[in-house]
Write an enzyme that holds these catalytic residues in place. Structure first.
Site, mmCIF file in Angstrom:
data_model
loop_
_atom_site.group_PDB
_atom_site.id
_atom_site.type_symbol
_atom_site.label_atom_id
_atom_site.label_comp_id
_atom_site.label_asym_id
_atom_site.label_seq_id
_atom_site.Cartn_x
_atom_site.Cartn_y
_atom_site.Cartn_z
ATOM 1 N N TRP A 117 90.280 31.236 4.672
ATOM 2 C CA TRP A 117 90.307 29.984 5.437
ATOM 3 C C TRP A 117 91.540 29.130 5.123
ATOM 4 C CZ3 TRP A 117 86.166 31.734 2.517
ATOM 5 C CH2 TRP A 117 85.077 32.228 3.224
ATOM 6 N N ASP A 118 92.410 29.564 4.241
ATOM 7 C CA ASP A 118 93.523 28.744 3.760
ATOM 8 C C ASP A 118 92.998 27.502 3.050
ATOM 9 O OD1 ASP A 118 96.172 28.033 3.275
ATOM 10 O OD2 ASP A 118 96.386 26.976 5.178
#
Length: 610
Positions: free
Chosen positions: A304-305
């Site tokens: 998801w960063d």
């Protein structure tokens, strides 16, 4: 504790080596802060007018946090320059331009600050910092001239050793390095795509000569702790898992704390099965040797960063009348993890909870993620139809249609083959703005964003670096906002919160910022941190180009001033060496992720003479 001289200055990016962003100065108070007025204005002469032609960042922002030592104010610019000013008057003393006479077009990139080192006898004083092109530079603090005994003519090439495709890859130092005794310690910004590239390792160099002293492999090699969390050869030549933000140092205990980012590629991890230590972790090292002391992973196998974006804050927590040395880590997820500084053990319970599986071929999302029970999340972590904005009929209609075209809508929902909403997104939660801490009140102050992210994983042609890459009609790093860039959630869109770290409860939360064209108190998207002094919180950060002061005990806004552009930076405060007046200074340049005015302003405020 700070000495009397240091207490009047701002010697570190975070005010002190542990990043509290706290000042004991008392001249400016709740009673007189509304009289603050502009004392001086300095223009750097730098504005990135072309911008970066990607969908991630339009114009290089002016994000620098100043240092103030012995009456001199030092700060960095978007072209990796350094400028020294008289802290009382704003008059320029010297400036250093690392791109002078390069013969190449001038490059601009965000840059958040520099560091200061002084020898024991005080004769040798240096400004150390990194550049957009991966150099580590040492300057004489008094003259701005390179320290010729450091590296080669004052410069170390941090890219040395890169080869092949890595030579053209991103390798930048955009945050102030850490200083421990006679060491300068730095990470770097490295590529988020593709998965192979420059190492995100952290290195310590001798501050005088530039000689390498130690290296910490943020992706463990065979025989190192955590290597087993990378299946097969996934660790080899892997980029990411880097410290692009700011580290903190406990000088008394000889510890350095690393907020480590995501491993690449950020959104697809089929080629890196496992928990992937030490990505998305807070890691404590012996600052003298680089040896691992402890770690705590806050996201397992990140897709998801959700990297660790902020400087860890070294705080104390009171339990049963005893003070516990602790560290607080702000996250994009909206969580704040509070850990024992010596052991890494959570001081409030943390649960491993099941999270959704990925439907993307080959992806093996980690089945659980850690959820701290206290403090509560600072932002919403789920989104449903009833949460769609209603600030205007037009915005509601646009966002409703947008929402119905997607699936998902919660934290840790994996991006799938069709359009997916993840809340909060990559600009959500606390981000690199970080936190400030008042040790007397026991309050931690965090400004946060309520902003989701959208995307779908698209199959890539044969021979591509990755099998899948996140994308959307709005680009790879698309936000869940309308055509005005107003978030699609009901307000607040940006908040300022006070956390009582002794109880784990939120003491108060207020909207931060306003949005032109909307009458409600919405708060606004924000980037740039807070500082705290004498019961006051100072913060810029908002898209409305205002600088504000809040009462730290209630969240009441006590003062605001209009700036030339939004201040996507953290302010500083100090006592003028000549005038004896308390100044508050902030960089106001606009640019970055948000639309709006641009400037090259460094603005200083002070109480007027009686």
């Amino acid at each position: 504790m700070l000495g009397s001289s240091a207490a009047q200055e701002w010697r570190y990016y975070g005010g002190d080596a542990g990043g509290m962003r706290f000042s004991p100065l008392t001249q400016i108070s709740r009673e007189n802060v509304n009289h603050l007025a502009r004392a001086w204005t300095y223009h750097t002469g730098e504005i990135d007018r072309e911008g970066n032609a990607t969908d991630r960042r339009r114009i290089a922002p002016f994000e620098s946090t100043s240092l103030v030592i012995d009456g001199v104010l030092y700060f960095s610019t978007p072209s990796s320059g350094v400028i020294a000013l008289d802290a009382d008057t704003g008059a320029e003393i010297w400036r250093f331009d690392p791109q002078a006479n390069s013969g190449k077009p001038r490059q601009y990139y965000q840059h958040r600050g520099v560091s200061y080192w002084r020898s024991k006898n005080g004769q040798d004083q240096r400004i150390l910092y990194g550049t957009f092109d991966g150099r580590l530079i040492a300057l004489d603090a008094k003259t701005g001239k390179p320290c010729t005994d450091f590296g080669k003519g004052g410069t170390l090439d941090l890219r040395a050793g890169l080869e092949g495709d890595q030579l053209e890859a991103l390798y930048s130092v955009t945050s102030a390095p850490a200083i421990y005794k006679d060491l300068v310690i730095t990470g770097a910004m490295v590529p988020e795509f593709p998965s192979k590239g420059p190492s995100g390792r952290v290195r310590a160099f001798d501050v005088r000569k530039g000689k390498l002293v130690w290296t910490f492999h943020t992706i463990p090699r065979p025989g190192e702790t955590g290597h087993e969390t990378w299946e097969g050869d996934a660790w080899k030549d892997r980029t990411g898992a880097n410290v692009w933000s700011t580290m903190s140092v406990d000088n008394e205990r000889g510890l350095i704390f690393l907020p480590i980012g995501s491993s690449s590629y950020d959104f697809y991890g089929a080629d890196r099965r496992g928990a992937n230590l030490f990505s998305n972790s807070l890691v404590a090292l012996n600052a003298a040797t680089g040896k691992l002391v402890w770690y705590f992973q806050m996201v397992h196998h990140d897709i998801w960063d959700y990297d660790m974006p902020a400087q860890p804050v070294l705080i104390s927590v009171t339990r049963d009348g005893k003070k516990i040395p602790a560290v607080a880590q702000v996250t994009k997820m909206g969580f704040v993890f509070v850990l024992d500084r010596l052991t890494g053990k959570p001081l409030f319970p943390v649960e491993e909870r099941p999270v959704p599986k990925s439907e993307v071929p080959g992806e093996n999302a980690w089945p659980t993620q850690p959820f701290p029970l206290k403090p509560p999340p600072l932002v919403r972590q789920a989104f449903a139809e009833q949460d769609i904005t209603d600030v205007t009929p037009e915005s509601h209609k646009y966002c409703a249609g947008f929402f119905r075209s997607m699936r998902g809508g919660s934290i840790f929902t994996p991006y799938n083959l069709d359009l997916t909403l993840v809340v909060p997104g990559t600009l959500g939660g606390g981000n690199w703005s970080g936190a400030s801490f008042d040790p007397k009140a026991g309050y931690l102050f965090v400004n946060a964003n309520e902003l989701g992210a959208i995307g779908a994983l698209e199959p890539q042609p044969n021979g591509s670096p990755e099998k899948y890459r996140r994308n959307s009609k709005q680009g790879e790093y698309a936000r869940f906002w309308d055509e005005n860039e107003w978030p699609c959630q009901k307000p607040p869109w940006g908040t300022l919160s006070a956390i009582n770290v002794n109880t784990g409860e939120i003491a108060w939360r207020v909207p931060l910022g306003t949005v032109e064209g909307v009458s409600a108190k919405t708060g606004s998207p924000n980037l740039g941190g807070t500082i705290v002094a004498n019961g006051l919180i100072f913060v810029g950060a908002t898209t409305d180009a205002k600088f504000r002061a809040f009462d730290e005990m209630t969240g009441e806004e006590l003062w605001s001033a209009d700036l030339e552009a939004s201040a996507y930076a953290t302010p500083v405060t100090y006592l003028g060496k000549k005038t004896g007046k308390q100044f508050v200074v902030i960089a106001a340049g606009g640019g970055g992720f948000f639309q709006g005015k641009r400037s090259d302003t460094l603005a200083a405020y002070v109480l007027p003479d009686k």
